[in-house]
Design a protein around this motif. Structure first.
Motif, PDB file in Angstrom:
ATOM      1  N   HIS A   1      -6.542  12.433  -0.257  1.00  0.00           N
ATOM      2  CA  HIS A   1      -7.560  11.407  -0.021  1.00  0.00           C
ATOM      3  C   HIS A   1      -6.929  10.020   0.025  1.00  0.00           C
TER       4      HIS A   1
ATOM      5  N   SER B   1      -4.193  13.244  15.913  1.00  0.00           N
ATOM      6  CA  SER B   1      -5.037  12.068  16.144  1.00  0.00           C
ATOM      7  C   SER B   1      -6.117  12.344  17.186  1.00  0.00           C
TER       8      SER B   1
ATOM      9  N   ASP C   1       5.391   5.592   7.114  1.00  0.00           N
ATOM     10  CA  ASP C   1       5.228   6.989   7.541  1.00  0.00           C
ATOM     11  C   ASP C   1       4.125   7.730   6.783  1.00  0.00           C
ATOM     12  N   ALA C   2       3.463   7.063   5.836  1.00  0.00           N
ATOM     13  CA  ALA C   2       2.298   7.687   5.196  1.00  0.00           C
ATOM     14  C   ALA C   2       1.074   7.629   6.104  1.00  0.00           C
ATOM     15  N   PHE C   3       1.197   6.853   7.187  1.00  0.00           N
ATOM     16  CA  PHE C   3       0.039   6.687   8.078  1.00  0.00           C
ATOM     17  C   PHE C   3       0.303   7.380   9.413  1.00  0.00           C
ATOM     18  N   PRO C   4      -0.484   8.378   9.747  1.00  0.00           N
ATOM     19  CA  PRO C   4      -0.241   9.111  10.989  1.00  0.00           C
ATOM     20  C   PRO C   4      -0.389   8.202  12.209  1.00  0.00           C
ATOM     21  N   THR C   5       0.351   8.524  13.276  1.00  0.00           N
ATOM     22  CA  THR C   5       0.232   7.722  14.494  1.00  0.00           C
ATOM     23  C   THR C   5      -1.185   7.850  15.051  1.00  0.00           C
ATOM     24  N   ASP C   6      -1.706   6.745  15.534  1.00  0.00           N
ATOM     25  CA  ASP C   6      -3.079   6.683  16.037  1.00  0.00           C
ATOM     26  C   ASP C   6      -4.066   7.309  15.057  1.00  0.00           C
ATOM     27  N   GLY C   7      -3.834   7.037  13.769  1.00  0.00           N
ATOM     28  CA  GLY C   7      -4.733   7.599  12.765  1.00  0.00           C
ATOM     29  C   GLY C   7      -4.805   6.678  11.566  1.00  0.00           C
TER      30      GLY C   7
ATOM     31  N   SER D   1     -11.308   6.502   6.897  1.00  0.00           N
ATOM     32  CA  SER D   1      -9.869   6.685   7.125  1.00  0.00           C
ATOM     33  C   SER D   1      -9.602   7.966   7.905  1.00  0.00           C
TER      34      SER D   1
ATOM     35  N   PHE E   1      -2.763   2.002  14.600  1.00  0.00           N
ATOM     36  CA  PHE E   1      -3.132   2.227  16.008  1.00  0.00           C
ATOM     37  C   PHE E   1      -1.868   2.066  16.847  1.00  0.00           C
TER      38      PHE E   1
ATOM     39  N   ALA F   1       0.820  -1.217   0.000  1.00  0.00           N
ATOM     40  CA  ALA F   1       0.000   0.000   0.000  1.00  0.00           C
ATOM     41  C   ALA F   1       0.852   1.264   0.000  1.00  0.00           C
ATOM     42  N   ALA F   2       1.641   1.446   1.021  1.00  0.00           N
ATOM     43  CA  ALA F   2       2.463   2.660   1.128  1.00  0.00           C
ATOM     44  C   ALA F   2       3.467   2.457   2.252  1.00  0.00           C
TER      45      ALA F   2
ATOM     46  N   ARG G   1      -0.460  15.653   4.649  1.00  0.00           N
ATOM     47  CA  ARG G   1      -1.638  14.966   5.210  1.00  0.00           C
ATOM     48  C   ARG G   1      -2.915  15.237   4.409  1.00  0.00           C
TER      49      ARG G   1
ATOM     50  N   ALA H   1      -5.332   6.307   6.934  1.00  0.00           N
ATOM     51  CA  ALA H   1      -5.263   6.900   5.611  1.00  0.00           C
ATOM     52  C   ALA H   1      -5.895   5.903   4.642  1.00  0.00           C
ATOM     53  N   ALA H   2      -6.363   6.410   3.502  1.00  0.00           N
ATOM     54  CA  ALA H   2      -7.055   5.541   2.554  1.00  0.00           C
ATOM     55  C   ALA H   2      -6.128   5.130   1.414  1.00  0.00           C
TER      56      ALA H   2
END
Lengths: 125, 830
Positions: free
Chosen positions: B803, B541, A26-32, A70, A48, A22-23, B800, A34-35
Motif C-alpha cells: 500500500h 500501467s 524506482d519505487a514508482f512504476p513507469t506511467d503509474g 495511487s 508520468f 518519500a522513496a 509492487r 504509489a502511495a
C-alpha cells in the motif's frame, strides 16, 4: 468524512516548508503511481514517465472516500494530465486536482521534485 | 377547467390521453377515462404474444401509475351505457353519472360474428380481448384440433396462437385467397405454401353453414357439403364498430355500422368526437392503429386550439411477421381499378413473392406486395407515398442492383418514416441537430420514432447515420480521443506492424497520453495477440486495477481471490486448503455462480503470500479479475447421473483448461450439460455445450446479466474434436471483431447477417479464415502461463504489492465489521 477530506490542502510550491524524502525513484512504476504516508496523510505520487513529469495528490478519492488514487490509471484529456480512480473511473487533473468528468471535490495537490534518484514531496508543515 | 371524458381505454383512447397531456397544460383539462375491460389499455397489435408470455403488464401501453402521475382519472371495469346530450352527462352501468364539456368516443370495435347456426355453442370463441384469450387458453387444455374462421391479418395471428397452444390448426377462409384485402392470388399462394410447411391446414373458398355438436361444438359443416372435425373454433372474420352508444343518443351511424364523423372527427354533435375503429370516415372504417393515432392527434389539436388540421384518408400500408413469414402490402397493392404495369418476382423454391405496381407512364410507384422477404418495404413505401421518381431500372427496387452502384434513393424531409407516431425524416434530422443526439436510443426517446410497432427502426437508423455523416460527425466507433480507430483497426495495426508496446502504438498511431479507456483496451489486444505476461515490460500501467493486481478490488480497497476450479470439480484436500488459507488470512468466503469459491477481504500486501500457498497446493489463477475466460460450468454428467448421456465434467475441464487466461473484449463464460435437462445452464453462456445421443450441440452468444439472452445453436450433433475446433474459431473471430466491452450476445446482435453469417464463417468457413483462427488459438493455448505463479516467483513483481512505498504498514483506513460470523467491509465512506 468531512474531517477526513479537510486534512488535505493543496500546497503551492512557494508554500513548501518541508521537502519530505518519500522513496527512491524506482519505487514508482513507469506511467503509474504509489502511495506514501506522511504525518497521518496518505499522498499518491505519480511517475508520468511518458511525459517526463511527476505529480502528487491526496490518495483519497473524494467520490466514495477510498484511499486508492495511487492505483489509478494515468492519461490525458486534451493537454491536461489526469488520473482515473479505479473504483468508478472518476478522472482528476493532476495539475489542478479538478474533477474532469463530474462534480466531485477537487483533489489537494502537492509539489514534487526528484533529486539524486530520490523523490521528494513538498508540505507546508 | 374543461371536462374531457373519454369512453374507451384501448390503444387509441390511451394515445389520445397521452397526446393531450403532452401538448396542453395539465390545469387546462380534467380527463376522465372509462374502460369496460378490467385492465388498463394494452397493446392489441401484439396480442398474440400473450400466448407465449401470458402477462398483461408486458402488453400494457402504460402502467396504472402513469394515469395517476398524469392526473387522469381512469375508471376501469365500468361501461358507459347512456349519454345525455342535452344535459351533457354520461351514465355508467353502475350508475356513476359525470358531466362533460367534450366527449371522446373511442369505443373501438368488437369481433364480427357471422350469423351461422351454432355459433353459441361451447368451444366457439372470438379473438379480441385478454379475457377472450384467457378463455381460449383454458379451453385448449382439453382440445387437440382447432379452427380459425378468417384468413385475414387477425385470423392468421389467431392461427399462430393456436399453434402455440399445440393445436392441430385449421384456417377457414370464405374468399379464394388469404388476406384478400392485402394480397393478390400469387402472393396468397406464396404465403399459403409457407403456412402449410409450418403445419397449418388451409381451407379456402369455404362457406360455413353450421357448427355441429350437442352443447359443445364437435365440428364444422360447409356449404359444399364437406365438413371438418374440430373441437374449438376461433372466429376472426372482421370487426364490428362499437356504435351502440351513438345510436342510443341519436348520433348518425353508418348503414353497416360506425359512428359518422367529418374531417374534424366530429359527430353530428360538435361536442362529441369519435376516433379509432368506431369512427366511420368517408364511409370507411380504419382497422389499423396508425390512422387511429392520427385521429387522436387531430382531435387533440382542436381541443388545444392548434393550427387547423383535418383527418385525411390514411395510407393502409402494413408490414408484419405472420408466423415467422414477412408479409407487406403498401400503397395500391392490388391495383384492381387503376391502370398500371406490374413487375413481379417469384421464387417458388424459397417462397418469396414480390410485386410492384408502376404507373402507366413508368414514372411513379403505385404500390405493391412482398411475401417471404420484406426488407425493401420501408424504402418502397416511402417511394410510393412521396411520389418519388423511379430509377431507370425500377426492377432493381425488388431485385437489388445486379452489378454497379447500389440503388439508393434520397427521401424528402416530408417523408413520414414512423406512421405509428407520425414522425417525418425532417423531424428526426432536426432532433439530431437541435439536441446533438449521438446514439439511436436517444433518437427514439426524443422523437418517439420506432417506439410503436417498430417496423421503421432500420430506416430510422439509416436516417440517423446519414444525418451524422452530413454533420461531419463520424459514425465510426473510434475508441477514444487518443486513437482515431475502432478496436478492430487497432488490432490490425498491432498485428501488421508487430507492435508489442503501448507507447510505441500511441506515438506512431495516436495522440496525447492515453486514458482509462484505451490503455486497458490495448492491453487486452496485446495479450490476445502476443500472450505475454500482462505485468511485464511496463504493461502494468495499462491494466485496470483488477488486472494490475491480479485480483478484484472491493469496497474499502481490499481484494478478492478466486482460484480456478475447472468444471467445478474439487478434491476434499483442495477444499481444506482453501479453508485453511481463508482462516489464516481472515477472508470472507462465498461460493460463486460459476462453481468456485471466492475469498474476499485480502489486503494488497497479502495477495502474493495467499497465492503462494494456493499455488503450492496445486491451484492456479482463476482470472476472475480479467476480461477473459471465467468458468466452464458443468453438471455432474454421465459418470454419476442416471440421465447423463456423456461425461460433461471431463469435457468442461478440458474446455476450461483450453481457454483459461484467454484475453477477450469482455468476460467469457461457458457451460457443459450432460443431457438436455441442461443443469449446467449452458444456454445462458457465451458458449454452451449440451450432450445429445450422437455427440454435442454447440450453442453460442448467450448471457445472463442485465439483458439475459439465450445462446443459439451454432452446430448440432458434433464430436468433441469438432466442438473444440468450432469454439476455437468462434472465440477468435469474436476477439478479433467485437467492440470493446461487448459480450458475445451484444456482438452477435450487431453482427451484419446475424447467426446465419456466424455459422457461415465458423462452420462453413465462408471467409477462408478458419485455419488462421485455429492457428492463433493454438498459439494462445500453447503459450498459456499462470500469471500468479509468475508473480509469486518474481521478487521484482512481488514488490509492487504494497500500500505504501515508504513504510511497511498496511492502509490504516481499511476497516471491517462482523456479519454472520464473517467479516465485511464498512459501508462506503463510513
Amino acid at each position: 468524512m468531512t474531517e477526513v477530506t479537510a486534512e488535505y490542502k493543496t500546497v503551492k510550491s512557494e508554500e513548501v516548508k518541508v521537502w519530505h524524502k518519500a522513496a527512491s525513484v524506482d519505487a514508482f512504476p513507469t506511467d503509474g503511481g504509489a502511495a506514501i504516508e506522511y504525518k497521518g496523510l496518505q499522498v499518491a505520487i505519480f511517475n508520468f514517465s511518458r511525459r517526463g513529469e511527476w505529480y502528487a495528490s491526496q490518495n483519497l478519492c473524494p467520490h466514495k472516500k477510498q484511499m486508492i488514487l495511487s492505483r489509478g490509471m494515468l492519461g490525458s484529456e486534451g493537454q491536461e494530465p489526469k488520473v482515473a480512480c479505479p473504483f468508478h473511473k472518476k478522472t482528476f487533473s493532476l495539475k489542478t486536482g479538478v474533477n474532469l468528468n463530474g462534480s466531485e471535490c477537487d483533489l489537494a495537490t502537492y509539489p514534487v521534485k526528484v533529486e539524486e534518484g530520490y523523490v521528494y514531496v513538498g508540505f507546508s508543515q | 377547467m374543461e371536462k374531457i371524458i373519454v369512453i374507451g381505454n384501448g390503444m387509441v383512447g390511451y394515445k389520445f390521453c397521452e397526446k393531450l397531456r403532452a401538448k396542453a397544460d395539465k390545469n387546462k383539462f380534467e380527463i376522465t377515462v372509462f374502460g369496460e375491460e378490467p385492465h388498463a389499455a394494452y397493446d392489441r397489435v401484439h396480442l398474440s404474444e400473450y400466448f407465449t408470455n401470458p402477462s398483461v403488464s408486458h402488453l400494457e401501453m402504460a402502467p396504472r401509475s402513469w394515469y395517476e402521475e398524469n392526473d387522469i382519472n381512469l375508471i376501469s371495469g365500468e361501461m358507459i351505457n347512456a349519454i345525455d346530450r342535452n344535459n351533457k352527462t354520461v351514465t355508467s352501468h353502475k350508475g356513476t353519472q359525470l358531466p362533460y364539456d367534450k366527449l371522446i368516443l373511442a369505443t373501438g370495435s368488437s369481433a364480427f360474428v357471422p350469423p351461422i347456426k351454432g355459433v353459441e355453442k361451447e368451444g366457439v370463441f372470438v379473438y379480441r380481448t385478454i379475457e377472450d384469450l384467457d378463455a381460449i387458453i383454458e379451453y385448449s387444455k382439453k382440445t387437440k384440433k382447432a379452427a380459425v374462421m378468417g384468413g385475414g391479418l387477425l385470423g392468421l395471428e389467431a392461427a399462430k396462437a393456436m399453434m402455440d397452444l399445440k393445436q392441430e390448426t385449421h384456417v377457414i377462409e370464405f374468399a379464394p385467397r388469404l388476406m384478400p384485402r392485402q394480397l393478390d392470388n400469387a402472393g396468397s399462394d406464396a404465403l399459403l405454401t409457407k403456412m402449410q410447411e409450418l403445419g397449418i391446414k388451409l381451407h379456402l373458398n369455404k362457406n360455413t353453414r353450421n357448427i355441429a355438436g350437442e352443447g359443445q361444438m364437435t365440428g364444422m359443416e360447409f356449404a359444399d357439403d364437406s365438413n371438418l372435425d374440430v373441437e374449438m373454433l376461433v372466429i376472426s372474420a372482421g370487426i364490428k364498430p362499437r356504435d351502440e352508444l351513438a345510436t342510443q343518443c341519436g348520433l348518425a351511424v353508418g348503414q353497416r355500422g360506425g359512428i359518422v364523423v367529418n374531417d374534424l372527427l366530429q359527430t353530428d354533435d360538435t361536442d362529441i368526437f369519435a376516433i379509432g375503429e368506431c369512427a366511420l370516415h368517408k364511409n370507411f372504417i380504419y382497422g389499423l392503429v396508425a390512422p387511429g393515432y392520427e385521429m387522436a392527434d387531430v382531435v387533440v389539436n382542436q381541443l388545444i386550439g392548434g393550427e387547423e388540421k383535418s383527418f385525411k384518408s390514411y395510407d393502409m400500408s402494413t408490414k408484419l411477421k405472420l408466423i415467422g413469414v414477412d408479409v407487406a402490402s403498401f400503397g395500391n397493392a392490388l391495383c384492381e381499378n387503376e391502370d398500371h404495369k406490374p413487375i413481379v418476382f417469384e421464387d417458388k423454391h424459397t417462397g418469396i413473392y414480390k410485386r410492384i405496381n408502376i404507373s402507366e407512364d413508368g414514372k411513379r410507384l403505385l404500390g405493391g406486395i412482398l411475401v417471404g422477404e420484406a426488407e425493401a418495404y420501408n424504402m418502397l413505401l416511402q417511394v410510393t407515398l412521396n411520389g418519388m421518381a423511379l430509377p431507370p431500372n425500377p426492377e432493381d427496387l425488388i431485385l437489388g442492383s445486379r452489378g454497379g452502384e447500389e440503388t439508393k434513393m434520397e427521401l424528402p424531409d416530408s417523408a413520414q418514416v414512423c406512421s405509428c407516431e407520425n414522425v417525418t425524416k425532417g423531424d428526426i434530422c432536426q432532433a439530431v441537430i437541435d439536441n446533438e443526439l449521438e446514439d439511436i436510443e436517444q433518437v427514439k426517446t426524443c422523437t418517439k420514432a420506432g417506439t410503436g410497432c417498430g417496423a421503421c427502426n432500420p430506416i430510422v437508423k439509416d436516417i440517423f447515420n446519414e444525418q451524422l455523416a452530413k454533420m461531419g460527425k463520424t459514425v465510426k466507433n473510434v475508441i477514444c480521443e487518443h486513437f482515431d480507430y475502432s478496436r478492430q483497426e487497432i488490432l490490425d495495426i498491432i498485428k501488421i506492424k508487430k507492435i508489442q508496446d503501448y507507447n510505441q502504438l500511441l506515438n506512431d498511431h495516436g495522440t496525447g497520453d492515453g486514458c482509462e479507456t484505451c490503455r486497458p483496451l490495448v492491453a487486452s489486444l496485446l495479450a490476445s495477440t502476443w500472450n505475454e505476461m500482462i505485468l511485464d515490460k511496463g504493461k502494468d500501467s495499462l491494466q485496470d486495477t483488477n488486472d494490475k493486481y491480479l485480483a478484484n478490488i472491493q469496497k474499502g480497497g481490499s481484494y478478492s481471490v478466486v482460484p480456478r476450479i475447472p468444471g467445478g470439480e474439487i478434491t476434499p484436500d483442495k477444499l481444506i486448503v482453501i479453508g485453511q488459507v481463508a482462516k489464516k488470512y481472515d477472508l470472507y468466503t462465498k461460493v460463486t455462480g460459476g462453481q468456485r469459491i471466492d475469498l474476499f477481504g485480502a489486503q494488497i500486501h497479502q495477495l502474493p503470500d495467499i497465492w503462494e500457498e494456493l499455488i503450492n497446493a496445486g491451484f492456479e489463477s482463476g482470472h476472475a479479475y480479467g476480461k477473459s475466460l471465467r468458468t466452464v460450468k458443468s453438471c455432474v454428467g454421465s459418470t454419476w447421473c442416471r440421465y447423463g448421456l456423456h461425461d460433461s465434467v471431463s469435457f468442461s475441464i478440458e474446455v476450461e483448461e483450453r481457454y483459461r487466461g484467454l484475453r477477450s473484449p469482455h468476460k467469457l463464460k461457458g457451460g457443459v450439460s450432460g443431457c438436455r435437462r441442461e443443469c449446467a445452464e449452458a444456454q445462458s453462456k457465451d458458449f454452451g455445450i449440451i450432450a445429445t445421443e450422437e455427440g454435442w450441440n454447440l450453442y453460442v452468444c448467450g448471457n445472463g446479466g442485465s439483458n439475459p439472452q439465450h445462446a443459439q445453436l451454432l452446430a448440432g450433433d458434433i464430436d468433441s474434436e469438432t466442438c473444440l475446433k468450432y469454439i476455437d474459431r468462434f472465440l477468435m473471430f469474436y476477439i478479433k471483431t467485437a467492440e470493446p466491452l461487448n459480450r458475445t450476445a451484444t456482438w452477435l446482435n450487431k453482427l451484419d447477417g446475424g447467426l446465419d453469417y456466424l455459422i457461415d464463417v465458423v462452420v462453413n468457413d465462408s471467409l477462408g479464415i478458419a485455419a488462421d483462427l485455429e492457428k492463433e488459438m493454438e498459439f494462445m493455448v500453447d503459450t498459456y502461463k499462470c500469471e500468479w505463479k509468475e508473480v509469486v516467483n518474481n521478487p521484482e513483481l512481488r514488490k509492487r504489492f504494497t500500500h505504501f512505498v515508504n513504510t511497511e504498514i498496511p492502509d490504516p483506513t481499511m476497516k471491517f465489521e462482523d456479519m454472520r460470523g464473517q467479516k465485511k467491509p464498512v459501508e462506503w465512506g463510513a
